[in-house]
Enzyme design. Structure first.
Site, PDB file in Angstrom:
ATOM      1  N   ASN A   9       0.873  -1.090   0.148  1.00 30.84           N
ATOM      2  CA  ASN A   9      -0.118   0.007   0.142  1.00 30.84           C
ATOM      3  C   ASN A   9       0.966   1.283   0.026  1.00 30.84           C
ATOM      4  O   ASN A   9       1.606   1.550   0.930  1.00 30.84           O
ATOM      5  CB  ASN A   9      -1.024  -0.043   1.170  1.00 30.84           C
ATOM      6  CG  ASN A   9      -1.819   1.419   1.468  1.00 30.84           C
ATOM      7  OD1 ASN A   9      -1.836   2.047   0.455  1.00 30.84           O
ATOM      8  ND2 ASN A   9      -2.343   1.454   2.391  1.00 30.84           N
ATOM      9  N   TRP A  10       0.975   1.775  -1.074  1.00 29.91           N
ATOM     10  CA  TRP A  10       2.091   2.861  -1.218  1.00 29.91           C
ATOM     11  C   TRP A  10       1.526   4.160  -0.770  1.00 29.91           C
ATOM     12  O   TRP A  10       2.200   5.421  -0.440  1.00 29.91           O
ATOM     13  CB  TRP A  10       2.552   3.212  -2.778  1.00 29.91           C
ATOM     14  CG  TRP A  10       3.175   2.133  -3.301  1.00 29.91           C
ATOM     15  CD1 TRP A  10       3.706   0.861  -3.030  1.00 29.91           C
ATOM     16  CD2 TRP A  10       3.586   1.986  -4.834  1.00 29.91           C
ATOM     17  NE1 TRP A  10       4.328   0.194  -3.796  1.00 29.91           N
ATOM     18  CE2 TRP A  10       4.546   0.899  -5.103  1.00 29.91           C
ATOM     19  CE3 TRP A  10       3.624   2.972  -5.768  1.00 29.91           C
ATOM     20  CZ2 TRP A  10       5.097   0.809  -6.266  1.00 29.91           C
ATOM     21  CZ3 TRP A  10       4.224   2.698  -6.942  1.00 29.91           C
ATOM     22  CH2 TRP A  10       5.196   1.456  -7.326  1.00 29.91           C
ATOM     23  N   LYS A  11       0.192   4.198  -0.493  1.00 32.05           N
ATOM     24  CA  LYS A  11      -0.434   5.523   0.211  1.00 32.05           C
ATOM     25  C   LYS A  11      -0.116   6.551  -0.929  1.00 32.05           C
ATOM     26  O   LYS A  11       0.012   6.487  -1.915  1.00 32.05           O
ATOM     27  CB  LYS A  11       0.141   5.854   1.771  1.00 32.05           C
ATOM     28  CG  LYS A  11       0.088   4.561   2.488  1.00 32.05           C
ATOM     29  CD  LYS A  11       0.028   4.491   3.878  1.00 32.05           C
ATOM     30  CE  LYS A  11      -0.375   3.186   4.767  1.00 32.05           C
ATOM     31  NZ  LYS A  11      -0.205   3.531   6.024  1.00 32.05           N
ATOM     32  N   HIS A  94      -9.739   1.704   4.208  1.00 33.62           N
ATOM     33  CA  HIS A  94      -8.307   1.562   5.018  1.00 33.62           C
ATOM     34  C   HIS A  94      -8.954   2.627   6.247  1.00 33.62           C
ATOM     35  O   HIS A  94      -9.485   3.650   5.931  1.00 33.62           O
ATOM     36  CB  HIS A  94      -7.334   2.238   4.136  1.00 33.62           C
ATOM     37  CG  HIS A  94      -5.949   1.978   4.904  1.00 33.62           C
ATOM     38  ND1 HIS A  94      -5.404   2.878   5.676  1.00 33.62           N
ATOM     39  CD2 HIS A  94      -4.962   1.151   4.743  1.00 33.62           C
ATOM     40  CE1 HIS A  94      -4.333   2.797   6.184  1.00 33.62           C
ATOM     41  NE2 HIS A  94      -4.260   1.508   5.539  1.00 33.62           N
ATOM     42  N   GLU A  96      -7.093   4.992   7.454  1.00 34.62           N
ATOM     43  CA  GLU A  96      -6.892   6.174   7.146  1.00 34.62           C
ATOM     44  C   GLU A  96      -7.935   7.064   6.237  1.00 34.62           C
ATOM     45  O   GLU A  96      -8.205   8.184   6.700  1.00 34.62           O
ATOM     46  CB  GLU A  96      -5.526   6.491   6.175  1.00 34.62           C
ATOM     47  CG  GLU A  96      -4.383   6.241   7.121  1.00 34.62           C
ATOM     48  CD  GLU A  96      -3.092   5.624   6.227  1.00 34.62           C
ATOM     49  OE1 GLU A  96      -3.073   5.759   5.057  1.00 34.62           O
ATOM     50  OE2 GLU A  96      -2.078   5.019   7.157  1.00 34.62           O
ATOM     51  N   GLU A 166      -6.233  -4.975  10.045  1.00 32.84           N
ATOM     52  CA  GLU A 166      -5.169  -4.090  10.285  1.00 32.84           C
ATOM     53  C   GLU A 166      -5.150  -3.343  11.621  1.00 32.84           C
ATOM     54  O   GLU A 166      -6.194  -2.279  11.686  1.00 32.84           O
ATOM     55  CB  GLU A 166      -5.076  -2.971   9.285  1.00 32.84           C
ATOM     56  CG  GLU A 166      -4.664  -3.391   7.973  1.00 32.84           C
ATOM     57  CD  GLU A 166      -4.001  -2.487   7.150  1.00 32.84           C
ATOM     58  OE1 GLU A 166      -2.872  -2.672   6.522  1.00 32.84           O
ATOM     59  OE2 GLU A 166      -4.757  -1.304   6.810  1.00 32.84           O
ATOM     60  N   GLY A 172       1.740   1.987  10.638  1.00 34.97           N
ATOM     61  CA  GLY A 172       2.773   3.098  10.672  1.00 34.97           C
ATOM     62  C   GLY A 172       3.621   3.538  11.943  1.00 34.97           C
ATOM     63  O   GLY A 172       4.095   4.376  12.013  1.00 34.97           O
ATOM     64  N   SER A 212       2.695  -2.425  10.322  1.00 39.77           N
ATOM     65  CA  SER A 212       3.953  -2.355  10.593  1.00 39.77           C
ATOM     66  C   SER A 212       4.585  -3.882  10.233  1.00 39.77           C
ATOM     67  O   SER A 212       5.748  -4.267  10.960  1.00 39.77           O
ATOM     68  CB  SER A 212       4.278  -1.938  12.030  1.00 39.77           C
ATOM     69  OG  SER A 212       4.022  -0.649  12.039  1.00 39.77           O
ATOM     70  N   GLY A 233       2.534  -1.226   4.217  1.00 35.33           N
ATOM     71  CA  GLY A 233       2.771   0.232   4.072  1.00 35.33           C
ATOM     72  C   GLY A 233       4.294   0.616   3.655  1.00 35.33           C
ATOM     73  O   GLY A 233       4.729   0.262   2.798  1.00 35.33           O
ATOM     74  N   GLY A 234       4.683   1.045   4.969  1.00 34.59           N
ATOM     75  CA  GLY A 234       6.154   1.687   4.864  1.00 34.59           C
ATOM     76  C   GLY A 234       7.102   0.728   4.418  1.00 34.59           C
ATOM     77  O   GLY A 234       7.748   1.199   3.368  1.00 34.59           O
TER      78      GLY A 234
HETATM   79  P1  PGA Z   1       2.481   0.163   7.665  1.00 38.03           P
HETATM   80  O1  PGA Z   1       1.004   0.379   6.986  1.00 38.03           O
HETATM   81  O2  PGA Z   1       3.104  -1.076   6.963  1.00 38.03           O
HETATM   82  O3  PGA Z   1       3.277   1.200   7.332  1.00 38.03           O
HETATM   83  O4  PGA Z   1       1.926  -0.033   9.052  1.00 38.03           O
HETATM   84  C1  PGA Z   1       0.074  -0.604   6.742  1.00 38.03           C
HETATM   85  C2  PGA Z   1      -1.439  -0.114   6.141  1.00 38.03           C
HETATM   86  O5  PGA Z   1      -1.513   1.102   6.371  1.00 38.03           O
HETATM   87  O6  PGA Z   1      -1.806  -0.709   5.223  1.00 38.03           O
END
Ligand code: PGA
Length: 250
Positions: A9-11, A94, A96, A166, A172, A212, A233-234
């Protein structure tokens, strides 16, 4: 047996040029992956990623989709538009989007239905906040989020989609759920699906962990019987890290 699926997930990261570069770096490292490999990228990167990934095992995903087919929805993208760009998967709900963009369980359900009807594969995100876990609401909450999101879908549609558990406190933050916590809550989600839609559907649906997840913890998480992959994500923004996560079995 369920085939694992690992999705980046590149956001809101990467220009088209940076996106193409990252995909080209990933291709040789992930070509022998035993799982499905997806990158969920900003819409501005669809064309660049599609072109760079051509002939590889890297599949294209989006990060949101609207539920209407077209119309006066400034800034939104329809399922058909995503399909036309070669998108196969789409993250829906998601945390966010729930936190910052007013996404609710009801709009998540509408988006999931519209995506499925258009032939996209949703990656439906559910998960609790820190206080909810502390108060002991996690199981009830993820069951509720999941069942509302799936409302109105057929058994066949449900067994084809992907769910990402999640925990919001793990996204994050570097705070990863323990292998057991992640496995247990994913088990709760699977059980809820089993109660409502039957054992066969529950056994078929793939449920990822997200929050994470990285090269250091992927092996332990993936060794858990309920965990069918990850939403990353990251660690999906750098080729060596995402490659190591995808190739967790090496
Ligand atoms: P993260 O993000 O791996 O940076 O914690 C995961 C996500 O939001 O899908």
């Amino acid at each position: 047996m369920r085939k694992p699926i690992i999705a980046g997930n590149w956001k809101m990261n990467k220009t088209p040029a940076q996106a193409a570069e990252l995909v080209k770096e990933l291709i040789p490292g992930v070509k022998d992956a035993l799982c499905d490999v997806v990158v969920c990228v900003p819409a501005t990167d669809f064309a660049a990623v599609k072109e760079a990934a051509q002939g590889s095992n890297i599949h294209l995903g989006a990060q949101n989709v609207h539920f209407a087919q077209s119309g006066a929805y400034t800034g939104e993208l329809s399922p058909e538009m995503l399909k036309a760009c070669g998108v196969e998967y789409v993250i829906i709900g998601h945390s966010e989007r729930r936190q910052y963009f007013g996404e609710t369980d009801r709009t998540v359900n509408l988006r999931v239905k519209a995506a499925v009807e258009a032939g996209l594969i949703p990656i439906l995100c559910v998960g609790e906040m820190k206080e909810e876990r502390e108060r002991g609401y996690t199981d009830a909450l993820v069951e509720y989020q999941t069942l509302i999101a799936l409302n109105g879908l057929t058994d066949a549609q449900i067994q084809n989609l992907v769910i990402a558990y999640e925990p919001v406190w793990a996204i994050g933050t570097g705070l990863v759920a323990t292998d057991e916590q992640a496995n247990e809550t994913i088990g709760v989600i699977r059980k809820a699906i089993g109660h409502k839609y039957g054992q066969a559907v529950a056994e078929a649906v793939r449920i990822q962990y997200g929050g994470s997840m990285n090269p250091g913890n992927v092996k332990g998480l993936m060794a858990q019987p309920e965990i069918d992959g990850g939403l990353i994500g990251g660690a999906s923004l750098k080729a060596p890290d995402f490659t190591a996560v995808v190739m967790y079995h090496k």
